[in-house]
Design a protein around this motif. Structure first.
Motif, PDB file in Angstrom:
ATOM      1  N   SER A 170       0.826  -1.207   0.000  1.00  0.00           N
ATOM      2  CA  SER A 170       0.000   0.000   0.000  1.00  0.00           C
ATOM      3  C   SER A 170       0.861   1.259   0.000  1.00  0.00           C
ATOM      4  O   SER A 170       0.506   2.270  -0.618  1.00  0.00           O
ATOM      5  N   THR A 213       0.744   4.068  -2.872  1.00  0.00           N
ATOM      6  CA  THR A 213       0.510   5.463  -2.513  1.00  0.00           C
ATOM      7  C   THR A 213       1.590   6.358  -3.102  1.00  0.00           C
ATOM      8  O   THR A 213       1.299   7.438  -3.629  1.00  0.00           O
ATOM      9  N   TYR A 243      -2.179   9.953  -2.957  1.00  0.00           N
ATOM     10  CA  TYR A 243      -3.183   9.611  -1.952  1.00  0.00           C
ATOM     11  C   TYR A 243      -4.592   9.454  -2.514  1.00  0.00           C
ATOM     12  O   TYR A 243      -5.287   8.499  -2.150  1.00  0.00           O
ATOM     13  N   ARG A 280      -5.790   8.478  -5.448  1.00  0.00           N
ATOM     14  CA  ARG A 280      -5.970   7.213  -6.172  1.00  0.00           C
ATOM     15  C   ARG A 280      -5.747   6.010  -5.266  1.00  0.00           C
ATOM     16  O   ARG A 280      -6.382   4.973  -5.447  1.00  0.00           O
ATOM     17  N   PHE A 295      -6.510   5.813  -2.030  1.00  0.00           N
ATOM     18  CA  PHE A 295      -7.735   5.626  -1.260  1.00  0.00           C
ATOM     19  C   PHE A 295      -8.880   5.133  -2.144  1.00  0.00           C
ATOM     20  O   PHE A 295      -9.689   4.304  -1.717  1.00  0.00           O
ATOM     21  N   ALA A 296      -8.947   5.624  -3.377  1.00  0.00           N
ATOM     22  CA  ALA A 296      -9.984   5.143  -4.295  1.00  0.00           C
ATOM     23  C   ALA A 296      -9.774   3.660  -4.600  1.00  0.00           C
ATOM     24  O   ALA A 296     -10.738   2.881  -4.631  1.00  0.00           O
ATOM     25  N   ALA A 310      -8.239   1.435  -2.688  1.00  0.00           N
ATOM     26  CA  ALA A 310      -8.561   0.662  -1.483  1.00  0.00           C
ATOM     27  C   ALA A 310     -10.070   0.539  -1.297  1.00  0.00           C
ATOM     28  O   ALA A 310     -10.577  -0.519  -0.928  1.00  0.00           O
ATOM     29  N   SER A 311     -10.794   1.616  -1.584  1.00  0.00           N
ATOM     30  CA  SER A 311     -12.253   1.561  -1.442  1.00  0.00           C
ATOM     31  C   SER A 311     -12.862   0.620  -2.478  1.00  0.00           C
ATOM     32  O   SER A 311     -13.828  -0.096  -2.176  1.00  0.00           O
ATOM     33  N   LEU A 312     -12.316   0.578  -3.682  1.00  0.00           N
ATOM     34  CA  LEU A 312     -12.828  -0.355  -4.691  1.00  0.00           C
ATOM     35  C   LEU A 312     -12.597  -1.806  -4.275  1.00  0.00           C
ATOM     36  O   LEU A 312     -13.464  -2.660  -4.472  1.00  0.00           O
ATOM     37  N   LEU A 315     -12.388  -2.889  -1.153  1.00  0.00           N
ATOM     38  CA  LEU A 315     -13.317  -3.179  -0.057  1.00  0.00           C
ATOM     39  C   LEU A 315     -14.736  -3.387  -0.562  1.00  0.00           C
ATOM     40  O   LEU A 315     -15.462  -4.272  -0.088  1.00  0.00           O
ATOM     41  N   ILE A 316     -15.171  -2.582  -1.529  1.00  0.00           N
ATOM     42  CA  ILE A 316     -16.516  -2.739  -2.096  1.00  0.00           C
ATOM     43  C   ILE A 316     -16.634  -4.076  -2.817  1.00  0.00           C
ATOM     44  O   ILE A 316     -17.644  -4.780  -2.675  1.00  0.00           O
TER      45      ILE A 316
END
Length: 66
Positions: free
Chosen positions: A19, A23, A28, A30, A32-33, A35-37, A39-40
């Motif tokens: 990670s 990063t 930052y 992209r 976080f985006a 990581a969110s993808l 998790l989703i």
């Protein structure tokens, strides 16, 4: 616990390193985006496997009242 502990230690070290590299490479927003993808996607896979949203109201052999 020697081999299992070693495998777990490698996993605990590789995650933050990967990670951090992502990063640094993408910044930052992209990172976080991304990581969110991830998790989703994992949440959707989990929900499809559990059966929520399919109308299944069972818990083992018992039916759960609506």
């Amino acid at each position: 616990m020697g081999l299992l502990g070693s495998i777990m230690d490698i996993g605990h070290t590789t995650g933050p390193l990967a990670s951090g590299v992502n990063t640094l490479q993408f910044g930052y927003p992209r990172a976080f985006a991304g990581a969110s993808l991830v998790l989703i996607a994992i949440a959707l896979i989990f929900l499809s496997g559990v059966g929520i949203g399919k109308g299944n109201k069972t818990c083992g052999n018992r039916k759960i009242p609506a």
